[in-house]
Design a protein around this motif. Structure first.
Motif, short mmCIF file in Angstrom:
data_model
loop_
_atom_site.label_atom_id
_atom_site.label_comp_id
_atom_site.label_asym_id
_atom_site.label_seq_id
_atom_site.Cartn_x
_atom_site.Cartn_y
_atom_site.Cartn_z
N ASP A 105 0.84 -1.20 0.00
CA ASP A 105 0.00 0.00 0.00
C ASP A 105 0.87 1.24 0.00
O ASP A 105 2.05 1.19 0.39
CB ASP A 105 -0.91 -0.02 1.23
N HIS B 56 0.34 5.65 0.64
CA HIS B 56 -0.53 6.80 0.90
C HIS B 56 0.26 8.09 0.78
O HIS B 56 1.45 8.14 1.12
CB HIS B 56 -1.14 6.72 2.31
N HIS C 185 -3.23 -1.49 6.26
CA HIS C 185 -3.82 -1.86 4.97
C HIS C 185 -2.98 -2.94 4.27
O HIS C 185 -3.52 -3.90 3.72
CB HIS C 185 -3.94 -0.63 4.06
ZN LIG Z 1 -4.40 2.21 2.22
#
Ligand SMILES: [Zn+2]
Length: 162
Positions: free
Chosen positions: A9, A11, A43
């Motif tokens: 993931d 961000h 995540h």
């Molecule tokens: Zn995420």
């Protein structure tokens, strides 16, 4: 039977948001932007665990289009996902992960992060590990504009030989 899963993931980091890793808040001048609380490690771990069990991914289970998950506690999402994995008879053999960002440094918070993941995954502390890296100043992560997390998880269940 054993199965391995991979999660990844990324961000954006922006001012006015909290910087969370597995629910542990690190002191930082920027935090993760996201529909949920933006917890990048939670995540990646959720996707690794779901992937190992063949139960889909975080986006399918908790679609960003669903207002229920706005500002959601990502560790709660991980616990829900792991509940589904556990229902299928799986337990975690081990989980390893890497978080890449320029700031803040992860090391001072590592034991708290490991403990949070161990509790959520009902695994012993020594089965859970987290590493911190920088991007050596290169690319968006190196410029402090993003944080990336990767996780691999090995699951095991009894009753089958393959
Ligand atoms: Zn995420």
């Amino acid at each position: 039977m054993i199965r391995i899963g991979l999660g990844r993931d990324l961000h954006r980091l922006v001012q006015g948001r909290r910087f969370l890793l597995a629910g542990v808040e690190l002191e930082a001048d920027r935090g993760e932007l996201g529909h949920s609380d933006g917890d990048v490690l939670a995540h990646a771990v959720t996707d690794a665990v779901l992937g190992a069990a063949g139960l889909g991914d975080i986006g399918a289970l908790f679609p960003p289009s669903d207002p229920r998950w706005k500002d959601a506690d990502s560790m709660e999402l991980l616990r829900i996902a792991f509940g589904k994995v556990k229902e299928q008879g799986w337990h975690v053999v081990n989980l390893d992960s890497v978080v890449t960002c320029e700031r803040p440094r992860l090391i001072p918070c590592r034991e708290c992060i490991r403990a949070a993941l161990a509790a959520a995954l009902e695994a012993p502390l020594e089965a859970i590990f987290v590493k911190g890296k920088t991007a050596e100043g290169l690319g968006p992560i190196g410029e402090g504009a993003a944080v990336d997390a990767e996780a691999v998880c090995l699951l095991e269940k009894q009753g089958s030989t393959n």
